[in-house]
Design a protein around this motif. Structure first.
Motif: not given
Length: 451
Positions: A189-202, A210-221
């Motif tokens: 659930d990408y909205s949960t990733v972006n709002s609840k996790f401190d950072f994401v390290s693919p 990188l583009s695959t993760f961004l296109d899937a919905g992980i916030s670039p921030s």
């Protein structure tokens, strides 16, 4: 330069002992190298792998996975040792419990007994906080691949990590939630990733872009960079410099520019642990350039297994302006990741960019056994005026530095002890003015590191 909000980080996998037949307390073990060479100083977060979900009196909690080691030691012993020793080396290091991604005890097991998912998630979150407090740990790292990514539903993902975030936020100190996916899945659930996790390290070393993760919905921030200094995956990294070249300029997404939030490296204790530990230390220096005018290659080269010096870039003019060493490892634990039997260690340049650059190639079988030259005063500045390198065969390289403009010249010679060679350098620099109003650093003092 990229602002790595969450630092340079690494994992450690407690099941594995390197070299084989050692245990944590063996003087030559990968774990003792982390202490002796102060490798832990290079990590902001340490992900400790792998934790499992187990039943608790109310709901579920976590524990470190089972493994036995020589001398009757267990993974629990290793966990206790790492928590103790890493913090003694680096008082500010933060520990993340990295969750197992395969088998019956992944985070998906929280929901396996039936019942209300919200209740199960809340109980686990509360028990997790208790465990982290009791063990002096700082958060949870979610390795997202394999069974957990297949068995947990998107709704469960949202419920679980929302509950953990809520429990974390109720504490008087900060607890961290890290997400380290190998690839995007429909169960995230990408909205949960972006709002609840401190950072994401693919885990970019698995080959997903990188583009695959961004296109899937992980916030670039939120995005960090997952790196690897051991072979075995689709895209392991060749060196600290290669990782830094990927990270330092950041990335663009939909017309905006972003910084990576962290670098997370798998891992400190593989079969080529000397290569990966030294590369993380070099990476830390690239990301956090030393502010002192002193330098010392000893710890990095020691972590690398003291490989031979095989190339130097030397900048000189009137005096010795700068040096940069490259070492080549041939031992069993300092091999590289690119299908070769050697590990290449490119150390930082010491000194500035003035003077002319010369590259010196040093045969692997003819190591440098002596440095010599002159120190003295050059236009009022105490510095190294000239440097010469001498190989075991008697071959010489240099002299570098003409000594023009020097007021005094004092000869020095530093020979290696019997059976040793020059593997690195320590010393200091001094900043001097140049014509036109600019300034540069030159080498003020220089000592060979022998091993």
């Amino acid at each position: 330069m990229t602002d790595l909000q969450n630092g340079i980080n690494a994992w450690i996998f407690l099941n594995e002992d390197e070299p084989p037949q050692t245990n944590y307390n063996s003087p030559d073990s990968c774990y003792q190298s982390l202490i002796d060479c102060k490798v832990y100083d290079s990590a902001t977060f340490l992900g400790i792998a792998f934790f499992e979900v187990i039943p608790a009196e109310q709901g579920s909690t976590i524990k470190i996975g089972n493994a036995s080691h020589s001398g009757g030691l267990t993974n629990q012993d290793y966990l206790n040792f790492v928590l103790r020793d890493a913090r003694q080396v680096n008082h500010g290091i933060k520990f993340l419990a990295t969750m197992v991604y395969s088998g019956a005890n992944t985070l998906a097991a929280i929901f396996s007994g039936g019942g209300d998912p919200q209740t199960q998630a809340s109980r686990f979150a509360n028990n997790l906080v208790t465990y982290l407090k009791d063990n002096g740990m700082n958060g949870l790292d979610v390795d997202w691949e394999g069974d957990v990514s297949n068995q947990m539903t998107r709704a469960q993902f949202q419920i679980l990590f929302s509950a953990i975030r809520a429990a974390f936020d109720q504490q008087p100190v900060k607890y961290y939630l890290s997400f380290t996916p190998a690839w995007p899945t429909d169960t995230i659930d990408y909205s949960t990733v972006n709002s609840k996790f401190d950072f994401v390290s693919p885990q970019f070393y698995d080959g997903t872009s990188l583009s695959t993760f961004l296109d899937a919905g992980i916030s670039p921030s939120k995005i960090g960079y997952g790196a690897q200094f051991e072979p075995g995956n689709a895209a392991p990294n060749a060196s600290a410099q290669q990782v830094w070249s990927m990270v330092s300029e950041g990335f663009s997404s939909q017309g905006a520019q972003y910084n990576y939030q962290d670098i997370f490296v798998w891992r400190f204790n593989s079969g080529n642990f000397q290569f990966e530990q030294a590369q993380v230390m070099i990476l830390d220096q690239l990301g956090n350039p030393p502010t002192s005018n002193t330098f010392d290659d000893t710890s990095i080269i020691s972590a690398a297994g003291n490989p031979n010096l095989t190339q130097m870039t030397i900048r000189s003019g009137d005096v010795l302006n700068a040096i940069q060493a490259i070492n080549t490892g041939t031992g069993p634990y300092n091999t590289g990741t690119q299908g070769t039997e050697t590990g290449i260690f490119t150390l930082l340049q010491h000194g500035g960019n003035s003077g002319g650059a010369q590259i010196v190639n040093i045969p692997l079988n003819d190591p440098i056994v002596s440095i010599s030259g002159y120190t003295g005063v050059w236009y009022g500045w105490q510095c190294v005026l000239q440097l010469t390198l001498t190989g075991k065969s008697g071959a010489t390289y240099g002299p570098f530095g003409s000594m023009a403009g020097s007021a005094t010249q004092n000869r020095f010679v530093q020979p290696a002890p019997a059976g040793q060679s020059v593997v690195g350098f320590s010393g200091s620099t001094v900043t001097v003015p140049l014509a036109g109003g600019s300034q540069t650093a030159i080498i003020a003092a220089l000592n060979a590191v022998f091993a």
